[in-house]
Design a protein around this motif. Structure first.
Motif, PDB file in Angstrom:
ATOM      1  N   GLU A 263       0.822  -1.203   0.000  1.00  0.00           N
ATOM      2  CA  GLU A 263       0.000   0.000   0.000  1.00  0.00           C
ATOM      3  C   GLU A 263       0.860   1.258   0.000  1.00  0.00           C
ATOM      4  OE1 GLU A 263      -3.875  -0.118   2.205  1.00  0.00           O
ATOM      5  OE2 GLU A 263      -2.886  -1.784   3.231  1.00  0.00           O
ATOM      6  N   LEU A 264       1.947   1.248   0.778  1.00  0.00           N
ATOM      7  CA  LEU A 264       2.845   2.405   0.792  1.00  0.00           C
ATOM      8  C   LEU A 264       3.470   2.621  -0.590  1.00  0.00           C
ATOM      9  CD1 LEU A 264       4.620   1.865   4.224  1.00  0.00           C
ATOM     10  CD2 LEU A 264       3.097   3.758   3.641  1.00  0.00           C
ATOM     11  N   PHE A 265       3.876   1.533  -1.226  1.00  0.00           N
ATOM     12  CA  PHE A 265       4.489   1.629  -2.549  1.00  0.00           C
ATOM     13  C   PHE A 265       3.496   2.172  -3.573  1.00  0.00           C
ATOM     14  CE2 PHE A 265       5.419  -0.370  -6.685  1.00  0.00           C
ATOM     15  CZ  PHE A 265       6.705   0.093  -6.904  1.00  0.00           C
ATOM     16  N   ILE A 266       2.314   1.591  -3.597  1.00  0.00           N
ATOM     17  CA  ILE A 266       1.314   1.983  -4.592  1.00  0.00           C
ATOM     18  C   ILE A 266       0.887   3.430  -4.390  1.00  0.00           C
ATOM     19  CG2 ILE A 266      -1.090   1.600  -5.293  1.00  0.00           C
ATOM     20  CD1 ILE A 266      -0.520  -1.420  -4.843  1.00  0.00           C
ATOM     21  N   THR A 267       0.623   3.826  -3.148  1.00  0.00           N
ATOM     22  CA  THR A 267       0.176   5.196  -2.922  1.00  0.00           C
ATOM     23  C   THR A 267       1.303   6.202  -3.115  1.00  0.00           C
ATOM     24  OG1 THR A 267       0.448   4.804  -0.520  1.00  0.00           O
ATOM     25  CG2 THR A 267      -1.780   4.618  -1.436  1.00  0.00           C
ATOM     26  N   ALA A 268       2.549   5.787  -2.880  1.00  0.00           N
ATOM     27  CA  ALA A 268       3.672   6.669  -3.210  1.00  0.00           C
ATOM     28  C   ALA A 268       3.733   6.911  -4.715  1.00  0.00           C
ATOM     29  CB  ALA A 268       4.987   6.063  -2.719  1.00  0.00           C
ATOM     30  N   MET A 269       3.583   5.843  -5.489  1.00  0.00           N
ATOM     31  CA  MET A 269       3.602   5.974  -6.942  1.00  0.00           C
ATOM     32  C   MET A 269       2.422   6.815  -7.438  1.00  0.00           C
ATOM     33  SD  MET A 269       6.291   4.347  -8.161  1.00  0.00           S
ATOM     34  CE  MET A 269       5.939   3.826  -9.854  1.00  0.00           C
ATOM     35  N   LEU A 270       1.291   6.694  -6.740  1.00  0.00           N
ATOM     36  CA  LEU A 270       0.102   7.467  -7.113  1.00  0.00           C
ATOM     37  C   LEU A 270       0.267   8.941  -6.763  1.00  0.00           C
ATOM     38  CD1 LEU A 270      -2.919   7.732  -7.941  1.00  0.00           C
ATOM     39  CD2 LEU A 270      -3.477   7.107  -5.560  1.00  0.00           C
ATOM     40  N   PRO A 315      -7.408  10.122  -8.680  1.00  0.00           N
ATOM     41  CA  PRO A 315      -6.570   9.095  -8.063  1.00  0.00           C
ATOM     42  C   PRO A 315      -7.183   7.699  -8.118  1.00  0.00           C
ATOM     43  CG  PRO A 315      -6.478  11.079  -6.737  1.00  0.00           C
ATOM     44  CD  PRO A 315      -7.513  11.325  -7.808  1.00  0.00           C
ATOM     45  N   VAL A 316      -8.483   7.576  -7.877  1.00  0.00           N
ATOM     46  CA  VAL A 316      -9.116   6.257  -7.923  1.00  0.00           C
ATOM     47  C   VAL A 316      -9.127   5.715  -9.345  1.00  0.00           C
ATOM     48  CG1 VAL A 316     -11.272   5.001  -7.579  1.00  0.00           C
ATOM     49  CG2 VAL A 316     -10.483   6.614  -5.846  1.00  0.00           C
ATOM     50  N   GLU A 317      -9.403   6.557 -10.301  1.00  0.00           N
ATOM     51  CA  GLU A 317      -9.361   6.112 -11.698  1.00  0.00           C
ATOM     52  C   GLU A 317      -7.958   5.648 -12.069  1.00  0.00           C
ATOM     53  OE1 GLU A 317     -12.841   8.918 -13.701  1.00  0.00           O
ATOM     54  OE2 GLU A 317     -10.793   9.685 -13.516  1.00  0.00           O
ATOM     55  N   MET A 318      -6.944   6.317 -11.550  1.00  0.00           N
ATOM     56  CA  MET A 318      -5.567   5.922 -11.843  1.00  0.00           C
ATOM     57  C   MET A 318      -5.248   4.570 -11.222  1.00  0.00           C
ATOM     58  SD  MET A 318      -3.727   9.645 -11.501  1.00  0.00           S
ATOM     59  CE  MET A 318      -2.086   9.135 -11.992  1.00  0.00           C
ATOM     60  N   LEU A 319      -5.689   4.342  -9.992  1.00  0.00           N
ATOM     61  CA  LEU A 319      -5.455   3.041  -9.372  1.00  0.00           C
ATOM     62  C   LEU A 319      -6.114   1.933 -10.186  1.00  0.00           C
ATOM     63  CD1 LEU A 319      -5.894   3.802  -5.555  1.00  0.00           C
ATOM     64  CD2 LEU A 319      -3.757   3.425  -6.801  1.00  0.00           C
ATOM     65  N   ARG A 320      -7.327   2.156 -10.613  1.00  0.00           N
ATOM     66  CA  ARG A 320      -8.022   1.132 -11.396  1.00  0.00           C
ATOM     67  C   ARG A 320      -7.342   0.905 -12.745  1.00  0.00           C
ATOM     68  NH1 ARG A 320     -12.575  -0.648  -9.111  1.00  0.00           N
ATOM     69  NH2 ARG A 320     -13.654   0.639  -7.557  1.00  0.00           N
TER      70      ARG A 320
END
Length: 401
Positions: A263-270, A315-320
């Motif tokens: 989660e830290l990695f993904i949200t850092a990238m986001l 941000p949510v669209e980017m995660l998806r």
């Protein structure tokens, strides 16, 4: 494209012409002392007991005082026999080991894939992949030896068996060079590790050269269990023996927060903008479960109005768009298709983890009737179409898609 019967002997129902891509298999072999890729460093190899214990409990073992942690022998009981066999072969190739590796060659693996209805696979390294951290040697050279070992054994078959590349993240220019070299050898994916390197987040613009190279080369980033370290510092000093919970509590605690660093990695990238700067980058999580993803999406949705945002996608669209996750039923992802699929449309992708003990030799059949109950578009997407699209949007489609 593999033709899969509408209903097989196991009762699974899938499309006859669906493209099936297994995103998480492993290449395990019985080494000899002469063909081990790291044989020059054999005198530095850890014992099999230590290697298994640390693989099972990740960072908790080192974060626990030596006089409080369970013995390596006690922890061995939590490892499937096949996995212990792989490990013994990896760290003690001179010993007499009873290898329990089905499909230990490319030809054997392809035979198995044809039997169960898999068209292609991303092939992760075997348990030997963790050895470099124990060795006093040039990290870039160590990972090159392991990369070549895998690529050599899959050579001639990389249209279906695509090696996953290891990298030395302490040298970003070297990482780009190794990505380029291994793409020429048939690799379509590479391992990332969910932690800062030399005090710098992977979302830092200094890393853009890596993410640009990945998408230019048509390669996706894989965050696999074991590369997502949990911050156990201090938490390991819990008096495991004195508290009465012993090895059972220790093992459970070591494995209940594997998604934390992911989660830290993904949200850092986001939120660090790396995903926005690299719109075709895909990050694939493996063996990290999927139940935490809906909460992460909801949390990011809740922060939607927290100041300006420089990208067209939310941000949510980017995660998806950027994140894919591979569930694994035998490590806790229960009712994947009924519960998590509706909450994570387009984000879940199929894998077997074959031939590891927590994987499955009939991975499509494991989903049973639930797979047949999905609508055709969702079923095709989960089995392979979704991840194939991630490769195609980089301008380098997978063979057969």
């Amino acid at each position: 494209m593999t033709v899969v019967d509408d209903v097989t002997a196991t009762g699974r129902a899938v499309d006859r012409d669906a493209y099936v891509l297994d995103v998480d298999t492993h290449f395990e072999v019985a080494f000899t002392a002469e063909d081990h890729p790291l044989r020059a460093y054999a005198d530095q190899f850890p014992t099999a007991r230590r290697y298994v214990a640390e693989a099972l409990t990740h960072d908790l073992r080192e974060a626990t005082p030596a006089d409080s942690r369970p013995s390596d022998e006690a922890l061995l009981l939590y490892s499937p026999p096949a996995n212990r066999s792989y490990t013994s072969a990896a760290v003690d190739p001179a010993a007499s080991v009873d290898p329990r590796f089905p499909s230990a060659s490319a030809a054997e693996r392809l035979t198995w894939m044809d039997q169960v209805g898999i068209d292609a696979a991303l092939v992760n390294p075997g348990v030997y992949a963790s050895l470099p951290r124990y060795l006093d040697g040039d990290r870039s050279q160590l990972v090159r030896l392991l990369n070549d070992f895998l690529a050599d054994r899959l050579s001639g078959h990389t249209d279906r068996l695509m090696p996953v590349t290891m990298l030395n993240w302490n040298d970003l220019d070297g990482a780009v060079a190794e990505l380029t070299r291994m793409r020429a050898r048939g690799s379509r994916a590479f391992w990332v590790r969910a932690e800062p390197v030399n005090g710098m987040s992977p979302a830092h613009p200094e890393w853009d050269r890596v993410w640009s190279a990945a998408t230019d080369l048509g390669m996706i980033a894989v965050l696999h269990i074991g590369n997502s370290p949990t911050a156990f510092s201090g938490w390991g000093n819990a008096g495991w023996a004195e508290s009465g919970v012993g090895v059972g509590g220790f093992f459970r605690y070591a494995n209940c927060m594997n998604h934390q660093a992911a989660e830290l990695f993904i949200t850092a990238m986001l939120y660090g903008g790396a995903l926005g700067r690299h719109p075709n980058l895909t990050i694939l999580t493996e063996e990290l479960q999927v139940g935490w993803l809906p909460f992460l999406l909801a949390r990011c949705e809740g922060l939607g109005s927290a100041g300006p945002w420089p990208f067209d996608r939310s941000p949510v669209e980017m995660l998806r768009h950027h994140i894919r996750a591979s569930p694994l039923i035998d490590v806790g992802d229960r009712d994947v298709l009924g519960r998590w699929m509706p909450q994570l449309p387009g984000m879940l992708v199929f894998s077997s983890d074959y031939p590891h003990g927590e994987g499955n030799a009939d991975p499509i059949g494991l989903y049973g009737p639930a797979l047949g109950e999905l609508d055709e578009a969702t079923r095709r997407s989960f089995l392979g179409g979704n991840i194939a699209d991630c490769f195609a949007r980089m301008g380098d489609p997978l063979p057969g898609t």
